[in-house]
Scaffold this active site. Structure first.
Site, PDB file in Angstrom:
ATOM      1  N   HIS A  44     -25.243   2.462  -6.796  1.00  0.00           N
ATOM      2  CA  HIS A  44     -24.645   1.492  -7.945  1.00  0.00           C
ATOM      3  C   HIS A  44     -24.232   2.213  -9.331  1.00  0.00           C
ATOM      4  O   HIS A  44     -24.805   2.080 -10.237  1.00  0.00           O
ATOM      5  CB  HIS A  44     -25.501   0.095  -8.099  1.00  0.00           C
ATOM      6  N   HIS A  68     -40.567  -5.108  -3.536  1.00  0.00           N
ATOM      7  CA  HIS A  68     -39.313  -5.157  -4.554  1.00  0.00           C
ATOM      8  C   HIS A  68     -38.305  -5.437  -3.663  1.00  0.00           C
ATOM      9  O   HIS A  68     -38.211  -5.307  -2.374  1.00  0.00           O
ATOM     10  CB  HIS A  68     -39.149  -3.715  -5.104  1.00  0.00           C
ATOM     11  N   GLU A  93     -34.795  -5.515  -4.206  1.00  0.00           N
ATOM     12  CA  GLU A  93     -33.199  -4.772  -4.096  1.00  0.00           C
ATOM     13  C   GLU A  93     -33.251  -4.573  -2.801  1.00  0.00           C
ATOM     14  O   GLU A  93     -34.043  -4.047  -1.786  1.00  0.00           O
ATOM     15  CB  GLU A  93     -33.543  -3.728  -5.343  1.00  0.00           C
ATOM     16  N   ASP A 150     -32.171  -2.162  -1.116  1.00  0.00           N
ATOM     17  CA  ASP A 150     -32.389  -0.786  -0.204  1.00  0.00           C
ATOM     18  C   ASP A 150     -34.056  -0.901   0.163  1.00  0.00           C
ATOM     19  O   ASP A 150     -34.118  -0.023   0.963  1.00  0.00           O
ATOM     20  CB  ASP A 150     -32.212   0.432  -1.442  1.00  0.00           C
ATOM     21  N   HIS A 179     -38.276  -2.032 -11.047  1.00  0.00           N
ATOM     22  CA  HIS A 179     -36.824  -1.838 -11.416  1.00  0.00           C
ATOM     23  C   HIS A 179     -36.276  -3.318 -11.854  1.00  0.00           C
ATOM     24  O   HIS A 179     -35.437  -3.550 -12.627  1.00  0.00           O
ATOM     25  CB  HIS A 179     -36.148  -1.036 -10.520  1.00  0.00           C
ATOM     26  N   ASP A 190     -40.065   1.731  -6.291  1.00  0.00           N
ATOM     27  CA  ASP A 190     -38.981   2.493  -6.996  1.00  0.00           C
ATOM     28  C   ASP A 190     -39.845   3.655  -7.945  1.00  0.00           C
ATOM     29  O   ASP A 190     -39.134   4.503  -8.309  1.00  0.00           O
ATOM     30  CB  ASP A 190     -38.146   1.614  -7.917  1.00  0.00           C
ATOM     31  N   TYR A 214     -33.472  10.356 -11.665  1.00  0.00           N
ATOM     32  CA  TYR A 214     -33.989   8.883 -11.227  1.00  0.00           C
ATOM     33  C   TYR A 214     -34.272   8.196 -12.482  1.00  0.00           C
ATOM     34  O   TYR A 214     -33.745   6.892 -12.397  1.00  0.00           O
ATOM     35  CB  TYR A 214     -34.941   8.987  -9.880  1.00  0.00           C
ATOM     36  N   HIS A 216     -38.594   6.139  -2.635  1.00  0.00           N
ATOM     37  CA  HIS A 216     -37.509   6.959  -2.423  1.00  0.00           C
ATOM     38  C   HIS A 216     -37.856   8.440  -2.769  1.00  0.00           C
ATOM     39  O   HIS A 216     -38.784   8.847  -3.566  1.00  0.00           O
ATOM     40  CB  HIS A 216     -36.231   6.764  -3.663  1.00  0.00           C
TER      41      HIS A 216
END
Ligand code: FEO
Length: 393
Positions: free
Chosen positions: A24, A78, A80, A82, A145, A164, A192, A225
């Site tokens: 993004h 989370h 999101e 991903d 996040h 995250d 990050y 990640h």
């Protein structure tokens, strides 16, 4: 495609996105990973999903350990995509599993997917869930996040699964921080933080202090990640870095970011750079025609001084400068000293718009400096003087 054990009976079952180059708007030259973890206890627990297009890889890694029909819990830290993209497929394979998430997580799952028939165990900070030999406990970390973000802690393994938090967009053969050059991992972690978590420093400080109050004893942080921090030294390294970034601590360092059409704003940028060098201050210069905004903001994260140079185009900010200023405004770095400068042909004043953004962010700002067409040596001397004063602001 096998699972990899990271603690006794705790396995990495994530995926590697070698081809990711953009997240993004954030430049990700080193790819990323979407880490997921499988805890093989009496109640087998899967923690987090992966990006949808790599679902088959996560499924294969889980299947290398256990059939989906044996999974009791799926923790969704989370939503999101991903980390949630594979959840609908997982829930088809494991309809008996109960999703463990917080109320914002449930709401977000329902807003993204057809969740008909899904069962939930809704947690809040401090709650725990026994899965056999282990107790999972949870810390909601809204805005780290998204509003739904939370972290899972496994006391028996001294293991934090923060999603995250503490991650890096970094894809390599290694799974552990200790197996990769530490400076490159820290650079990726800083980038990050700057590009994903920077607006949420207060929430990060709150989460760190809540973790302190819960007296979490952590010897491994396995984010969703990048690479896994193992051992007290690495854990303290990344916790210390987050504490500093969250507080907005700066180094005695300047970032000059600019664009240029006919070299006028570049000349001003070079003049500013020379002044910082002469003052013995570490300085980096980014031409937005070359540097990506996500690399620039990474340098801004711990800089004391930020100078933004704009070549006026059609009475507006130059588009690449406008893109950077908009990106920076959203990420909202705090505690800086700012100087806006630039050049124009027939209408001055655009640098004031940049100064206004700096003022709105609460920065200490100097008066803008703009020059019509090309700055001659006397103007460059005036600008050098302005920069000298700015250094002592
Ligand atoms: Fe890695 Fe906010 O998702």
């Amino acid at each position: 495609m096998n699972a990899v054990e990271i603690k006794k009976d705790v396995y990495w079952v994530g995926v590697k996105d070698w081809n990711l180059r953009e997240f993004h708007g954030y430049n990700t030259p080193d790819g990323s990973t979407y880490n997921s973890y499988l805890i093989m206890d009496e109640k087998i627990t899967l923690v987090d999903g992966v990006k949808a297009y790599l679902t088959h890889e996560q499924i294969a890694r889980v299947k290398s350990m256990v059939d989906f029909s044996k999974i009791s819990y799926v923790v969704v830290n989370h939503v999101e995509q991903d980390h949630s993209g594979s959840i609908p497929e997982i829930m088809k394979l494991a309809p008996q599993a109960v999703i463990v998430t917080n109320s914002a997580g449930k709401m977000a799952l329902e807003a993204h997917f057809d969740t008909t028939g899904w069962q939930y165990y809704i947690i809040k900070t401090g709650d725990s869930l026994n899965i056999g030999k282990r107790n999972l406990s949870f810390l909601t970390t809204p805005m780290l996040h998204w509003p739904d973000s939370m972290m899972t802690y496994v006391a028996e393994d001294k293991l934090l699964l923060p999603n995250d938090g503490f991650g890096q967009h970094l894809c390599c053969e290694a799974l552990l921080v200790k197996d990769y050059p530490n400076d490159l991992v820290m650079k990726a972690a800083k980038s990050y933080y700057a590009n994903i978590l920077l607006p949420y420093g207060q929430q990060a400080e709150k989460a760190l202090s809540a973790a302190g109050e819960m007296k979490l004893d952590i010897d491994m942080i396995a984010p969703s990640h990048g690479l896994i921090w193992s051992g007290k030294e690495e854990v303290n390294q990344i916790l210390g870095a987050y504490a500093s970034w969250a507080k907005g601590e700066t180094n005695h360092k300047a970032v000059i970011v600019y664009d240029t059409m006919w070299g006028a704003t570049a000349k001003l940028a070079e003049t500013a750079m020379a002044e910082f060098q002469d003052a013995g201050i570490n300085v980096v210069k980014h031409n937005l025609g070359i540097s990506h905004i996500s690399d620039v903001i990474t340098d801004v994260l711990d800089a004391e001084y930020v100078l933004i140079g704009n070549p006026t185009l059609n009475n507006q900010m130059f588009p690449r400068v406008a893109a950077f200023v908009t990106y920076m405004k959203g990420l909202a770095p705090k505690g800086k000293k700012g100087l806006a400068f630039g050049s124009y042909g027939w209408r001055p004043g655009v640098a004031k718009e940049i100064k206004q953004v700096m003022d709105d962010l609460g920065w200490k700002t100097a008066d803008v400096f703009e020059e019509k067409y090309t700055p001659k040596s006397d103007v460059l001397s005036q600008f050098a003087q302005r920069v000298k004063e700015f250094i002592n602001l």
